[in-house]
Design an enzyme around this catalytic site. Sequence first.
Site, PDB file in Angstrom:
ATOM      1  N   TYR A  76       0.733  -1.190  -0.079  1.00 34.06           N
ATOM      2  CA  TYR A  76      -0.014  -0.145   0.055  1.00 34.06           C
ATOM      3  C   TYR A  76       0.972   1.399  -0.114  1.00 34.06           C
ATOM      4  CZ  TYR A  76      -4.053   3.145   0.787  1.00 34.06           C
ATOM      5  OH  TYR A  76      -4.781   4.166   1.034  1.00 34.06           O
ATOM      6  N   PHE A 128      -5.804  20.704 -24.329  1.00 38.57           N
ATOM      7  CA  PHE A 128      -6.600  19.448 -24.776  1.00 38.57           C
ATOM      8  C   PHE A 128      -8.029  19.485 -24.208  1.00 38.57           C
ATOM      9  CE2 PHE A 128      -7.631  14.795 -23.917  1.00 38.57           C
ATOM     10  CZ  PHE A 128      -7.674  14.260 -25.287  1.00 38.57           C
ATOM     11  N   ASP A 129      -8.883  18.553 -24.596  1.00 38.27           N
ATOM     12  CA  ASP A 129     -10.268  18.755 -24.066  1.00 38.27           C
ATOM     13  C   ASP A 129     -10.632  18.653 -22.844  1.00 38.27           C
ATOM     14  OD1 ASP A 129      -9.876  16.173 -24.663  1.00 38.27           O
ATOM     15  OD2 ASP A 129     -11.929  15.879 -25.896  1.00 38.27           O
ATOM     16  N   ASP A 218       2.155  19.883 -20.885  1.00 38.36           N
ATOM     17  CA  ASP A 218       1.362  18.746 -21.181  1.00 38.36           C
ATOM     18  C   ASP A 218       2.142  17.840 -21.788  1.00 38.36           C
ATOM     19  OD1 ASP A 218      -0.533  16.694 -21.540  1.00 38.36           O
ATOM     20  OD2 ASP A 218      -2.168  18.481 -21.944  1.00 38.36           O
ATOM     21  N   ALA A 220       2.032  14.506 -22.942  1.00 36.96           N
ATOM     22  CA  ALA A 220       1.533  13.254 -23.091  1.00 36.96           C
ATOM     23  C   ALA A 220       2.465  12.797 -24.392  1.00 36.96           C
ATOM     24  CB  ALA A 220       0.260  13.419 -23.511  1.00 36.96           C
ATOM     25  N   LYS A 261      -0.160   7.873 -23.639  1.00 39.15           N
ATOM     26  CA  LYS A 261       0.000   7.943 -24.782  1.00 39.15           C
ATOM     27  C   LYS A 261       1.772   7.386 -25.126  1.00 39.15           C
ATOM     28  CE  LYS A 261      -3.626  10.350 -24.784  1.00 39.15           C
ATOM     29  NZ  LYS A 261      -3.768  11.590 -23.832  1.00 39.15           N
ATOM     30  N   HIS A 451     -19.198  15.295 -26.774  1.00 38.81           N
ATOM     31  CA  HIS A 451     -18.869  14.232 -27.837  1.00 38.81           C
ATOM     32  C   HIS A 451     -19.078  12.920 -27.409  1.00 38.81           C
ATOM     33  CE1 HIS A 451     -14.861  15.485 -26.088  1.00 38.81           C
ATOM     34  NE2 HIS A 451     -14.636  14.404 -26.574  1.00 38.81           N
TER      35      HIS A 451
HETATM   36  C1  LIG Z   1      -4.853  12.312 -23.524  1.00 38.14           C
HETATM   37  C2  LIG Z   1      -4.445  13.494 -23.132  1.00 38.14           C
HETATM   38  C3  LIG Z   1      -5.049  14.363 -21.894  1.00 38.14           C
HETATM   39  C4  LIG Z   1      -5.659  13.512 -20.733  1.00 38.14           C
HETATM   40  O1  LIG Z   1      -5.176  12.228 -20.543  1.00 38.14           O
HETATM   41  P1  LIG Z   1      -6.077  11.047 -20.348  1.00 38.14           P
HETATM   42  O2  LIG Z   1      -5.034   9.935 -19.960  1.00 38.14           O
HETATM   43  O3  LIG Z   1      -6.984  10.595 -21.384  1.00 38.14           O
HETATM   44  O4  LIG Z   1      -7.075  11.530 -18.939  1.00 38.14           O
HETATM   45  C5  LIG Z   1      -4.365  15.549 -21.459  1.00 38.14           C
HETATM   46  N1  LIG Z   1      -3.686  16.066 -22.448  1.00 38.14           N
HETATM   47  C6  LIG Z   1      -3.356  15.653 -23.779  1.00 38.14           C
HETATM   48  C7  LIG Z   1      -2.289  16.350 -24.533  1.00 38.14           C
HETATM   49  C8  LIG Z   1      -3.600  14.595 -24.052  1.00 38.14           C
HETATM   50  O5  LIG Z   1      -3.430  13.877 -25.232  1.00 38.14           O
END
Ligand SMILES: *Cc1c(COP(=O)(O)O)cnc(C)c1O
Length: 459
Positions: A76, A128-129, A218, A220, A261, A451
Site C-alpha cells: 500500500y 486538450f479537451d 502537458d 503526453a 500515450k 462528444h
Molecule cells: C490524453 C491527453 C490528456 C488526458 O489524458 P487522459 O489519460 O486521457 O486522462 C491530456 N492532455 C493531452 C495532450 C492528451 O493527449
Amino acid sequence: MSKSAWNTIIEPFKIKSVEPLGFTDPKEREEILRQAHYNIFKIPADKVLIDLLTDSGTAAMSAEQWGALMRGDESYAGARSFFVFEKTVRDLTGYREILPVHQGRAAERILFGFVGGKGKVIPANTHFDTTRANVEVSGAEALDLPVPEAWNFHTGGSFKGDMDCEALEKVLKSKGKSVPLVILTITNNSLGGQPVSMKNIKEVSRICKKYRVPLFLDAARFAENAYFIKLREQCYASKTPRAIAQEMFSHADGCLMSAKKDGLVNMGGFLAMNDPHWAQKAREIEIIGEGFPTYGGLAGRDLEAMSQGLQEVLDEEYLKYRIRSVEYLGEGLQEHGVPIVEPPGGHAVYVNAKEFLGHIPPERFPAQALVCALYLEAGIRTVEIGSLMFGKRNNGKFIPAKMELLRLAVPRRVYTQSHIDFVIEVFGRLAKKREKIQGLKIVEASPILTHFTAKLAPV
Ligand SMILES: *Cc1c(COP(=O)(O)O)cnc(C)c1O
C-alpha cells in the site's frame, strides 16, 4: 523528411501475441451505427475492424513490460515499484516531486483543484479537451494562444504546435496576477498533433520567468515531440531523443502526463513538479481522489510497466517507425485527393472535413458525418474534432467550432503497414462518393464533453 533509404516501413518489433480483428458486413454496421446513435464511442470494440479512435491507452506492451508486471510490488505504501517509477521519471524530467495518477485528467483535476478557480486564466498553446474541461470546472478560463499558422491547414511548417509568444506576453503583462501557470501541450494534440520547437519552449520559458509564472508541459507525447525536434531543428540532429526530451523538461517547472500515450501503457499518468509547496497541496487532493501518493490510483505492476514504457518510447528505431508510419498514412490520403492538415502530426492524421464534405454545413457536423461514413464503409473507427466536440450552444444559438476535422489516431505498435494501406484504400473509395455523405443533427447532448455521450441522427 523522415525518409530512410528503403520505402517499406519496417515495424521495429516481432509479434508475440495476436488478437483477431472485428469483421462485420455493411448491413450489420448500418444497424450498429443506428443503435449507437451515430456516436462511435458507443460502438462495441469487437465490431470495429481497425480502431483509430485514439492512440490513448491502446498501445501494445513489449515483452519487457509484460515481464515487468510480475515485478510489481503491491504494498500500500512505499512500494518498491514506486521508487523504480520515481527514479525513471526523475531521470527523464529532472523534477523533484513525482505523483503517479491513474491517467492524465487526474493530474489535471489535482493541479487545477488548487491553482484554478474563478477569476484565474490558464494560457496554453492549445488546451486538450479534458484539460480545458478541468480548467473550466474549477471556474478558471482556458485561453488558447497557438501561433496563427496553426490555423492554416494548407501550409507545411515544422513547428505549428508553437505558442504565440507575443500574445502570451500581452496576457501576462495585463493580467499576470490572475495567471497561476502556463501550459505547453507537446505535441499539440487538438491542433493537428503538431510539435513545439525547442526554440519556442525556451522562449515561452523565458517569458514565464520574466513574469514569475510557472510553466508546465502537458507532456503526453513528449517523445514524439522530441523526435520532431531532432528531425526539424537543426542543432538537434545529432542529439538522442532522450537528451532532447530532458532538455525540453528542463525549461519548465513541472508537467502533466498521460502515460497512455508516450508512456506505452494502457493506463497511467503522473504529475511532476519542482515546487514542494504545490506538491504538498497536490498530494492532499490526490489522497482523497486517487489514493496514497506512492500508488496514485494504480497497481504496483502498472508503475513498473509505465517505468519501462517511458524508457522504450525514446528508442530511436521506434520513433523513426512511429513518425514515418503516420506520415505515410497522410501521404496516402493526399494521393486520393483527401485534404489533410499539413503536415501530418506525430500520432495522427487529421482530415479536413470542412473541405472534403463542403456540401455539409458546420451545424450538420461534417466531420462526424465522415466518421460515420468511414465506419459504414469498412468498419474503421475514428473521431471527430469539430463542432460536436467544440461547438457551443448559447441561448439556443449554435456556435460552430473553428475546424471540422476527422482524426485518424494511430495506436502505438499495434497495426502494420498493410492495415494502414487498407485505410488508405477505403478513403480512396469514399473520395469517389463524397457528395452522397449526409449530415447529422444532435438529438440529445450533455453540456460538458458533449462528444462522448451525444446522440445524433441523420438529416
Ligand atoms: C490524453 C491527453 C490528456 C488526458 O489524458 P487522459 O489519460 O486521457 O486522462 C491530456 N492532455 C493531452 C495532450 C492528451 O493527449
